[in-house]
Design an enzyme around this catalytic site. Structure first.
Site, PDB file in Angstrom:
ATOM      1  N   ASP A 111       0.792  -1.231   0.000  1.00 44.02           N
ATOM      2  CA  ASP A 111       0.000   0.000   0.000  1.00 44.02           C
ATOM      3  C   ASP A 111       0.825   1.282   0.000  1.00 44.02           C
ATOM      4  O   ASP A 111       0.249   2.382   0.024  1.00 44.02           O
ATOM      5  CB  ASP A 111      -0.957  -0.001   1.193  1.00 44.02           C
ATOM      6  CG  ASP A 111      -2.088  -0.996   0.988  1.00 44.02           C
ATOM      7  OD1 ASP A 111      -2.679  -0.999  -0.103  1.00 44.02           O
ATOM      8  OD2 ASP A 111      -2.375  -1.779   1.914  1.00 44.02           O
ATOM      9  N   ASP A 176      -7.142  -4.089  -5.441  1.00 44.21           N
ATOM     10  CA  ASP A 176      -6.746  -2.769  -4.928  1.00 44.21           C
ATOM     11  C   ASP A 176      -5.339  -2.376  -5.395  1.00 44.21           C
ATOM     12  O   ASP A 176      -4.992  -1.201  -5.484  1.00 44.21           O
ATOM     13  CB  ASP A 176      -6.747  -2.756  -3.390  1.00 44.21           C
ATOM     14  CG  ASP A 176      -7.853  -3.563  -2.746  1.00 44.21           C
ATOM     15  OD1 ASP A 176      -8.305  -4.555  -3.355  1.00 44.21           O
ATOM     16  OD2 ASP A 176      -8.242  -3.240  -1.619  1.00 44.21           O
TER      17      ASP A 176
HETATM   18  N1  GLY Z   1      -7.275  -1.473   0.166  1.00 44.21           N
HETATM   19  C1  GLY Z   1      -8.106  -1.880   1.205  1.00 44.21           C
HETATM   20  C2  GLY Z   1      -9.536  -1.536   1.034  1.00 44.21           C
HETATM   21  O1  GLY Z   1      -9.953  -1.044   0.029  1.00 44.21           O
HETATM   22  O2  GLY Z   1     -10.267  -1.760   1.966  1.00 44.21           O
END
Ligand code: GLY
Length: 401
Positions: A111, A176
Site C-alpha cells: 500500500d 486494490d
Molecule cells: N485497500 C483496502 C480496502 O480497500 O479496503
C-alpha cells in the site's frame, strides 16, 4: 446504464435550473473548510501529529504511519489547498506529508503506493517540492521488491503475518493493487528508469487476465504461486462471497485501469476501464442515486450498508475517463454521484461526524471493521473528484500531470 442516466440527468436539470442553489463545487469547498478545519485541529493536539482515519462512538480514531490509509489525510489537505488556494492548507499538508517520511522504506505490504502518492505525490505536483522526488523513487524501489517475476505481479499482502497468515496463501494479489501502480508510473517519469513502469504494465496485464470475470466484475484476491506463476485460487477477503462483486474492488479496478491508460496510452486499459463502467452502472442492484451497497451481491440488499467510499472513487475515475473519451455519459454519472454525496443522506451536517465530510462508508464487513462510518479515503476521493470536476468545467485537464 441508459435508464440511470436519463432519469438522473432530468433530476439534475431540475436541481440546477430550478432553485438557484450555489455552485455545487463552491458549496462543497465551503463545507469542507469547516469540517476539515475541525479534523485538522484534532489531528494536531499537544503539538503531535496524528493521522485521523475514522470517527466511531463519538471519537476521532487515529492510525499508525504504516496503516494503508495513512496518506489520505495529508492528501485531503493538499486538495484543500488546491481547491481554496489558501496557504494554510499547504502548510498543514506539508507537515502531515513529511510525518510519513519513513514509509518510503516500508516493504512488507503493497500500500505504499497509496500512502506516498496521495501525500508526497500531490505535494510535488502542487508545490514543485523537488525533494519529494527522492521519496517517490525510494518508495517505488521498496514496492518493486514485492514484484514476483515468475508470476509477473506485485504481491499485495504478506502470507505469513496477521489474519492473512490464516488463509494458506502464497502470493496474494488484490484488485486494490492497481492503485499502487500510479506511484510506479510516476517514479519512472521522474527517474527515467523504466523498471518501475515495466512492473506496473506487467501487473496490469496479469490482472486483466486473472482477476476479471467474463462480465468484467473482479475477484478480490487472486493467489499466485510465486515460484511457478500458477494460479492457486481466487476468493474474497472483504466481499460478501468469493464469487461476489465487492463494491470497492470494482471501483479500484475502474480507477486503476483509467490511470494505467493515462500513463501508457494502451487502448486495452482504456477498454478495460470502460467495461468496468458498464458492469457497475448497469448492475440491477445499483441504487438510483449511484451509491452502491458494500457488495453488489450482498444477500441482505436493500437492508445492508452502502459504501460511500466506492462511489467517491468511481466518481473521481469517471471524470478522468470523461476527459480521455469525451463521452458525456461518464461525466453525467460522476455528476450524479457528486450530487448524491453532497446531499444530507451522505454528507454530514457541519460540526458533526468528527470533522469528516462524508458518512456511510464500509471498511470490511467480514472483519467486522469500520462499518457504516466516515473513512478518510472517502473524503479524499470526494475532494479529488471536486478538483477534477472543476478542472474539466473550467476547460482544463481533469488530472494535470
Ligand atoms: N485497500 C483496502 C480496502 O480497500 O479496503
Amino acid at each position: 446504464m441508459k435508464n440511470h442516466i436519463i432519469c438522473l440527468l432530468a433530476l439534475m436539470g431540475v436541481i440546477c435550473t430550478g432553485c438557484g442553489r450555489p455552485n455545487i463545487i463552491d458549496e462543497n469547498i465551503a463545507n469542507a473548510e469547516v469540517q476539515l478545519s475541525a479534523l485538522l485541529a484534532a489531528s494536531q493536539q499537544d503539538g503531535q501529529i496524528r493521522i485521523p482515519s475514522t470517527y466511531r462512538d463519538g471519537k476521532v480514531r487515529f492510525v499508525p504511519k504504516h496503516d494503508w490509509v495513512s496518506g489520505f489525510f495529508a492528501g485531503s489537505l493538499w486538495y484543500m489547498y488546491e481547491l481554496t488556494g489558501d496557504e494554510k492548507w499547504a502548510e498543514a499538508a506539508q507537515q502531515h506529508t513529511e510525518h510519513l517520511h519513513d514509509i518510503q522504506y516500508l516493504t512488507w505490504h503493497h500500500d505504499v503506493g497509496f500512502m506516498v502518492y496521495d501525500s508526497y505525490g500531490n505535494g510535488r505536483r502542487l508545490k514543485g517540492l523537488v525533494q519529494y522526488d527522492t521519496v517517490i523513487v525510494n518508495t517505488a524501489k521498496s514496492l518493486a521488491t514485492r514484484f514476483r517475476p515468475e508470476a509477473g505481479v506485485l504481491q499485495s499482502w504478506p502470507a505469513d503475518k496477521g489474519w492473512q497468515a490464516q488463509r494458506g496463501w502464497k502470493c496474494p494479489v488484490i484488485i486494490d493493487n492497481m492503485m499502487n501502480l500510479e506511484l510506479l508510473f510516476k517514479a519512472s517519469e521522474i527517474s527515467g528508469d523504466d523498471t518501475f513502469k515495466n512492473i506496473a504494465i506487467s501487473h496490469s496485464d496479469k490482472t486483466i487476465l486473472h482477476h476479471y470475470r467474463d462480465d468484467y466484475s473482479t475477484w478480490h484476491v487472486v493467489d499466485y504461486d510465486h515460484e511457478t506463476g500458477a494460479i492457486r485460487g481466487k476468493c474474497t477477503a472483504q466481499g460478501a462471497a468469493d464469487d461476489s462483486a465487492w463494491a470497492r474492488g470494482q471501483a479500484w479496478g475502474l480507477y486503476g485501469y483509467t490511470l494505467a491508460y493515462r500513463f501508457t496510452k494502451d487502448e486495452r486499459y482504456l477498454q478495460q476501464a470502460q467495461h468496468v463502467v458498464e458492469f457497475i452502472f448497469s448492475h440491477p442492484n445499483l441504487p438510483e442515486d449511484l451509491v452502491p451497497y458494500w457488495d453488489y451481491n450482498a444477500p441482505e440488499i436493500p437492508n445492508t450498508p452502502r459504501d460511500v467510499s466506492s462511489a467517491a472513487i468511481a466518481a473521481s475515475a469517471l471524470y478522468e475517463l470523461y476527459d480521455m473519451t469525451k463521452n458525456k455519459e461518464y461525466k453525467a454519472l460522476a455528476d450524479t454521484i457528486i450530487e448524491s454525496l453532497s446531499s444530507p443522506a451522505y454528507r454530514a451536517e457541519q460540526g458533526t461526524n468528527g470533522g469528516f465530510i462524508l458518512m456511510h462508508s464500509v471498511g470490511s464487513i467480514p472483519h467486522n471493521s469500520s462499518i457504516d462510518v466516515p473513512l478518510n479515503y472517502a473524503d479524499y476521493y470526494f475532494l479529488e473528484a471536486l478538483v477534477r470536476k472543476r478542472n474539466i468545467e473550467n476547460g482544463g485537464s481533469a488530472v494535470p500531470m
